[in-house]
Design an enzyme around this catalytic site. Sequence first.
Site, PDB file in Angstrom:
ATOM      1  N   LYS A  28       0.828  -1.205   0.000  1.00 33.57           N
ATOM      2  CA  LYS A  28       0.000   0.000   0.000  1.00 33.57           C
ATOM      3  C   LYS A  28       0.864   1.258   0.000  1.00 33.57           C
ATOM      4  CE  LYS A  28      -3.467   0.021   3.004  1.00 33.57           C
ATOM      5  NZ  LYS A  28      -4.887   0.167   2.587  1.00 33.57           N
ATOM      6  N   ARG A  98      -2.973   2.886   8.917  1.00 37.40           N
ATOM      7  CA  ARG A  98      -3.282   1.577   8.325  1.00 37.40           C
ATOM      8  C   ARG A  98      -2.044   0.712   8.195  1.00 37.40           C
ATOM      9  NH1 ARG A  98      -8.314   2.368   4.886  1.00 37.40           N
ATOM     10  NH2 ARG A  98      -8.579   4.611   4.849  1.00 37.40           N
ATOM     11  N   GLY A 107      -7.612  -7.832   5.492  1.00 36.81           N
ATOM     12  CA  GLY A 107      -8.405  -7.934   6.713  1.00 36.81           C
ATOM     13  C   GLY A 107      -7.689  -8.571   7.889  1.00 36.81           C
ATOM     14  N   MET A 109      -4.825  -7.527   9.442  1.00 37.25           N
ATOM     15  CA  MET A 109      -4.186  -6.658  10.425  1.00 37.25           C
ATOM     16  C   MET A 109      -5.044  -5.419  10.670  1.00 37.25           C
ATOM     17  SD  MET A 109      -0.211  -7.235   9.583  1.00 37.25           S
ATOM     18  CE  MET A 109      -0.527  -6.591   7.961  1.00 37.25           C
ATOM     19  N   ARG A 342      -3.361  -1.332  -6.890  1.00 33.12           N
ATOM     20  CA  ARG A 342      -2.559  -2.568  -6.886  1.00 33.12           C
ATOM     21  C   ARG A 342      -2.958  -3.381  -8.105  1.00 33.12           C
ATOM     22  NH1 ARG A 342      -5.591  -5.147  -1.582  1.00 33.12           N
ATOM     23  NH2 ARG A 342      -7.697  -4.925  -2.369  1.00 33.12           N
ATOM     24  N   HIS A 472      -9.632 -43.782  -6.847  1.00 35.38           N
ATOM     25  CA  HIS A 472     -10.046 -44.164  -8.207  1.00 35.38           C
ATOM     26  C   HIS A 472     -10.939 -43.096  -8.824  1.00 35.38           C
ATOM     27  CE1 HIS A 472     -12.812 -46.229 -11.065  1.00 35.38           C
ATOM     28  NE2 HIS A 472     -11.673 -46.744 -11.488  1.00 35.38           N
ATOM     29  N   ARG A 634       2.380 -49.432 -21.793  1.00 36.38           N
ATOM     30  CA  ARG A 634       2.891 -50.193 -20.657  1.00 36.38           C
ATOM     31  C   ARG A 634       2.333 -51.618 -20.677  1.00 36.38           C
ATOM     32  NH1 ARG A 634       1.408 -48.334 -14.663  1.00 36.38           N
ATOM     33  NH2 ARG A 634      -0.596 -49.185 -15.257  1.00 36.38           N
ATOM     34  N   SER A 791      10.501 -43.768 -17.491  1.00 33.01           N
ATOM     35  CA  SER A 791       9.356 -42.940 -17.142  1.00 33.01           C
ATOM     36  C   SER A 791       9.100 -43.133 -15.652  1.00 33.01           C
ATOM     37  CB  SER A 791       8.139 -43.356 -17.956  1.00 33.01           C
ATOM     38  OG  SER A 791       7.022 -42.604 -17.548  1.00 33.01           O
ATOM     39  N   GLY A 793       7.290 -43.623 -12.564  1.00 31.82           N
ATOM     40  CA  GLY A 793       5.953 -43.960 -12.079  1.00 31.82           C
ATOM     41  C   GLY A 793       5.891 -43.447 -10.653  1.00 31.82           C
ATOM     42  N   CYS A 858       5.136 -40.240 -15.579  1.00 35.79           N
ATOM     43  CA  CYS A 858       3.753 -40.531 -15.965  1.00 35.79           C
ATOM     44  C   CYS A 858       2.868 -40.780 -14.763  1.00 35.79           C
ATOM     45  CB  CYS A 858       3.704 -41.716 -16.920  1.00 35.79           C
ATOM     46  SG  CYS A 858       4.320 -43.242 -16.187  1.00 35.79           S
ATOM     47  N   TYR A 878      10.105 -34.798 -20.584  1.00 36.56           N
ATOM     48  CA  TYR A 878       8.667 -34.555 -20.718  1.00 36.56           C
ATOM     49  C   TYR A 878       7.931 -34.949 -19.439  1.00 36.56           C
ATOM     50  CZ  TYR A 878       7.976 -39.558 -21.157  1.00 36.56           C
ATOM     51  OH  TYR A 878       7.941 -40.890 -20.887  1.00 36.56           O
TER      52      TYR A 878
END
Lengths: 901, 901
Positions: A28, A98, A107, A109, A342, A472, A634, A791, A793, A858, A878
């Site tokens: 501020k 302030r 809010g 402080m 801001r 799942h 796989r 990869s 897992g 993956c 990747y």
Amino acid sequence: MTEKYVYKFFSKAISEGKAEMKPLLGGKGANLAEMTNLGLPVPPGYVVTTQACLHFLANNDSYPEGLEEQIELAQQGLENSAGKKLGDENDPLLVSVRSGSVISMPGMMDTVLNLGLTDSSVEGLAKVSEDPRFAYDSYRRFIYMYADVVKGVSKTFFEKELKKLKEELGVESDTEVPAEELKKLVQKYKEIYKEHLGEDFPQDPRVQLSDAVKAVFKSWNNKRAIDYRNHQGISHDLGTAVNIMIMVYGNLGETSATGVAFSRNPSDGSKGIYGEYLINAQGEDVVAGIRTPVPVANLKDEMPPLYNELVEISGNLETRYRDMQDMEFTIQQGKLYMLQTRNGKRTGIAASQIAYDLVNEGVITKEEAIMRITPSDVENALFPSIDWQQINANAPIKQIKHELSDKLLGSGLAAGAAAATGLAIFDADRAEEVAKQNKDVILVRVETNPSDFHGMAASNGILTMKGGLTSHAAIVARQIGKACIVGSEKGGISIDVEKNELYAKGITIKEGDWITVDGDDGSIYAGKLPTRPANLPDSMNIILDWCDETAKIGVKANADKPDQFIKALEFGAKGIGLCRTEHMFFDNLDLVRGMILAKTDEERKHYVDQLEPVQEEDFRGIFDVSKGYPVIIRLIDPPLHEFLPSEEELMTEIFEAKLAGKKDDDFKETADMLDVVREMKEQNPMLGLRGCRLGITMPIVTEMQARAIFKATAKVIKSGKEVLPEVMVPLVGFQKEFEHQRTIIDRIAKEVMQEESIEFKYLVGTMIEVPRAALTSSEIAGGEQGAQFFSFGTNDLHQMTLGFSRDDAGPFISKYVEQGIIKDDPFVSIEETGVGRLMEICVEDGKTANPEIELGICGEQGGDPQSIDFCYRIGLDYVSCSPFRVPIARLAAARATLSNK
Amino acid sequence: MTEKYVYKFFSKAISEGKAEMKPLLGGKGANLAEMTNLGLPVPPGYVVTTQACLHFLANNDSYPEGLEEQIELAQQGLENSAGKKLGDENDPLLVSVRSGSVISMPGMMDTVLNLGLTDSSVEGLAKVSEDPRFAYDSYRRFIYMYADVVKGVSKTFFEKELKKLKEELGVESDTEVPAEELKKLVQKYKEIYKEHLGEDFPQDPRVQLSDAVKAVFKSWNNKRAIDYRNHQGISHDLGTAVNIMIMVYGNLGETSATGVAFSRNPSDGSKGIYGEYLINAQGEDVVAGIRTPVPVANLKDEMPPLYNELVEISGNLETRYRDMQDMEFTIQQGKLYMLQTRNGKRTGIAASQIAYDLVNEGVITKEEAIMRITPSDVENALFPSIDWQQINANAPIKQIKHELSDKLLGSGLAAGAAAATGLAIFDADRAEEVAKQNKDVILVRVETNPSDFHGMAASNGILTMKGGLTSHAAIVARQIGKACIVGSEKGGISIDVEKNELYAKGITIKEGDWITVDGDDGSIYAGKLPTRPANLPDSMNIILDWCDETAKIGVKANADKPDQFIKALEFGAKGIGLCRTEHMFFDNLDLVRGMILAKTDEERKHYVDQLEPVQEEDFRGIFDVSKGYPVIIRLIDPPLHEFLPSEEELMTEIFEAKLAGKKDDDFKETADMLDVVREMKEQNPMLGLRGCRLGITMPIVTEMQARAIFKATAKVIKSGKEVLPEVMVPLVGFQKEFEHQRTIIDRIAKEVMQEESIEFKYLVGTMIEVPRAALTSSEIAGGEQGAQFFSFGTNDLHQMTLGFSRDDAGPFISKYVEQGIIKDDPFVSIEETGVGRLMEICVEDGKTANPEIELGICGEQGGDPQSIDFCYRIGLDYVSCSPFRVPIARLAAARATLSNK
């Protein structure tokens, strides 16, 4: 020389701060100084620095040397420049005090307004403003704010008196209380003050000022501020600045007003000033929501010069800050004052529109645009959400939610940001049936399992009682892009699957009743709430293309079926990082069970031979849509007993047959199956006979899968398309395991090439999910027969490295997070210290052994921005994630690349 | 100059080799040369080196340059020195051609005897020996040995003819066939030779010699030699030497003999020459076992000068080789010849006696003595064994076993070397009952579980159908020192627990029938075989004391009860490395179930409070016998559902109640328990709510255990004894977990010290069993609140690092070992490449963070010599193992220290 603790912003000429001094002056204060520098109409004032605060807190609540003098000098300067003095009995200066920290903590402080009022100066204010009611009301407010903030006396003691007074007067609104009564109320307030504190309300404004500054300092360490910082991960070492500024009033009649304005629309990013204001009001009134503000556009007609001035200021500030601004302003008797500016918060859609426009306007670079959008911006745009504006265009969302609280059934863990509304259906088959009638469905289950898939796919959303963010239901929902809230049992919801009913807060939801789930916060509502469809706007798609140009780590998708792969490609995936072959087995349970139960090699071959064409067809489907991108397949992974009925199921069946008086012969088959199931039962299936252990103990399965993959490859290539299959061996822990499987795969590839008279490229690699594999990656990647890709897992790698079974760890993980033993659920983001170290060891050794090796991830964490950043840092090529997380991952990949430059 | 490939040992003056040249000359050749150097009566000869063999095999079966010439020169020299020539028709020289590798591979490679006989030289031999029968018999043997070894024609073709001839003549023994018939047989043999090979039997002795040498070279790579080397872990790169030596004969009448002698008794190590011989016989006759040899002592009376010569030679050889010798000798017409010497094999007891005596005789050092004893020597002495000598003092064990084959029921995996005999009992309670009548018992079970413990403790041995070397039965048996054979189902044995019967090979063993189990090879016999009691001889105890002086890594024991600890201390343990507290819980199941099922904190406290005095009493028992040695107590570790009945059990109970027509109310308690059991059911309990996760989610349990430990400590100290408790927190993966538990433990310790007005020392540390703990050991060991000791829980560490569930991995581990994917069962020896690397990382980081940290291992591998060597190499301070493995571990610790110097 003592340190400089006080920075003045009296006028363009006398302004000591600037925007870049945020760490010292707080957000501020730095921005007030900057606006002053720009010559904008800011009420004069000064900032006490965060350094002063830190010194104060570290030294037993005492000022650093020189601070008192510096404040006094600044205060005198302020009084001189204003031509008024604090506490003056004729025309008193009033100031606000302030807090203002480096990172916004709204809010959290404390603030004190109207400071400088005393028994004598209030008279002066009444005189000058020609409004005694305003003066006494201001004094009244000051006393109780001061009592509360500076002295710790609860507001309620004061509020009670006001309430009593209004009741006596028979009025409803504060503004109806006349000046005389307010004057008496002030007397009463002072009595309460003395009663609680044993001293009179201070009549020396310098004492008021000094105590208010100290109170703001201390508020840095109040409980709610500490909790907030803990929750948001903000450092406790920053401290707060204190802003002392001359008071201006928006409630001095019809030519006064107060409001908030954005330099662009924060909902959709469209250009032009946007916001709302209230005539003759104070900031508090806007917050209280008693009167409805009007759009800023109205100002154009009501106060055209001020509107023009505001638009100009908005433009200046955007130019200065190079981003959309969120501004607070007050108009006091026809004069505009800027109280704050801001960078404004915005929706995901607005974020991309603004960033895109700012690039086109030449304000920011593409790289900056990428850093301006967050993964949750993309996520929000990617999924349907509750259309709060349609419910109430004018109320803030908080307020609308408050009004909906009687419809709120409870909450759970949101597996994604998507919202959905539909008829509650408690069974997967029934869900599919209802959805076929073109009705919206929410599938409600205790938990889901693979046999619920069709019902999940047919529904708009899924709601489960049990399970966490990696259950799942959650995983599948993310993969197919459905709204999903899990584990809502803990949020007060229960269901009776036999009665098809859901219960919460005394409400009963029956099959076919509407419910709505909000992935934004995990809320579940009774009834139908309007939703806004998913929409990845053009601006976002363009920025994601920039991301692809920037990112040094690629994005692939986890997809098991052609439709998922097509979706992933639309979302910008560059191939499949994980195609699981299990579903193909689940789709042919009879053959698979025959294969498992076979007593001779010949019998087993009989079933495996029948599975081969089915698998081949599945792989053809995927290769057909692969557009030449690599597809990592796989080999079969789960323990075989997953394909058999459960022991409990079989026992129940047998006992029920017995209860029904049936003879042993009548359920012999079930009894035989029970014997097999018991024989194959494992104590810890995750660490049992699965992954490549299946392919090694039953090489015929690897042979069949390899043949299906390569025959499909040959056929699709012959149809004129490009195909690049990569065969992934799961759960390798030993180099010899990999070698064993690769030898089979290479042999079959050679055979198929000869049979089909064709040459094709393919790779053979492995998942890294067993800790030993990570520790011995140089062996696994080394030599002629080494792995061509790794990869990670990360699901299993976390389970084994942390010793956490994902299915079982829920109860203690939540306690661990509560108690601060771990920061986050490790199945969401990669646990970097332990698992991450293992991954680094693996990458380093693997690359040394085979500099050409392709490295990726993956696991579920492949779509998590924090994890993507880590993957980039350790040098992976990747990440692979659910199709619906591909856009998020593309952004995260670019951000990781840029922020680690 | 070409390499030297041929080394002569013609006489003390002409001897080119020595004992130290074993790698080049093979064991036999080097020792023949050495005996020649010592002037002992060795038939002259020469050795062709292993280097020549390797060159031959690597170069398409061709001699290296110069070899042919060197052999010819040596052969000429041999003929000159003997004054005879190969193939001479008047007085021919005959030689043997034998293999001789660096590491003894008995019977694996080829030998040709009587080389040099031809149609003409056989006449010369007949003449010189004045024994035509001997000459033609030698020729006959030479032809078929040559055909077999050099040309690959099966012996059976020749044996058939001999058999036919004996039948025609109506005689039984070879020796009864007269010379004339043998002459005809030679003719027949030559025909068979030609028939199979299309060429005449070679009449040029130089061709015979050259082909025989090549055949021995090639035999290095015959299948049985390769299999043997694979099995024994012998390198394939060593090659074999070839020894060509003048033939001597022990079958030239009553002044000839052949025999084997040891320089000390290989059974008990006692001093003095020991062995056996046969008058008028060849080596083959001793092996065939047709005639029974007589003790070497008899030679003293029969041929006193030769006996004295042999004793003198034996002494000379021991002095030279500094170890007990195993010698082959032949007496040819009154003259002694030494054909071989080597360090003799011996029993464990003999090994220690000999090593101890050799130290006292000043021949070897204490360190050499330690290296002369193997862990299995100690193991053999430590447990009862079958007393083969009592069954038949004169037959080799192989032969006795062969004679017992009709009693052999089958075999399993031996969990230790112990043997036991007793009545077969199929139930633990019954076993205890029968044992109380002072009868010997073998407990026979499908598999054992904790509730069988009393029966196992009461029995002499345990036999199970299922399970591997780390099953419950195997672990407990090792801990309490019982004979135990597990997994014998695969070895052809089955049982019917309802009928109390065991079946194998058509034999039925009923309850109360005698059976015998032999831990040496896992055999199970019907009937009672005599056993020899366990006996750790004085010599071994003394050497183990030397071990303690030498070892730089200590030995502690895993013991849960005072009697186990007392046993461990007797065996030389220096404290407890792992005291599990679970059994105390299993002993108080009602209280524990109350604690688990408690619905409120208050209710839980009620049960926990009752457990505390029980635990305290248990700890007092242990501390009372601890002699001031440190005692590491592990807080409760297993998942709580282990203390509840199984789902299957409860389901069956309920269904049976239903079948019996009972009402729901009658089995409500069981149904309620089933609900709880289902709620607590875990998919992968090993990775679920257990270890410190229990203590963190239920801190009251940690408080109770800590209080019990420290109160017991205080009381035992007050009784005047020293106590050093070390509290071990299990399954730590995160520093905060450890800190959480240590904070509780430290607080309770302080409280108890105040309550009891006493000060005591204690340590708090953790098991390292979760891979993440190993990877973040610097955090866990660091700081004021860090772990004071680490103990590797290698069982779980292997399970998680390899992704192998010990309970489930059996089936594929055995396939993996068969297929060579892994070398050994990783639960037996530490898997060094992966798990070992993790341990090294942990040790290094842990020591850096806390140089004072105490490091040990308490998993099953702690008693395994190979693992102890590894633990020493990575810098652990101690190993901890079952009490009955303590002596083995003490030896292994010293050997590790010496061999890694």
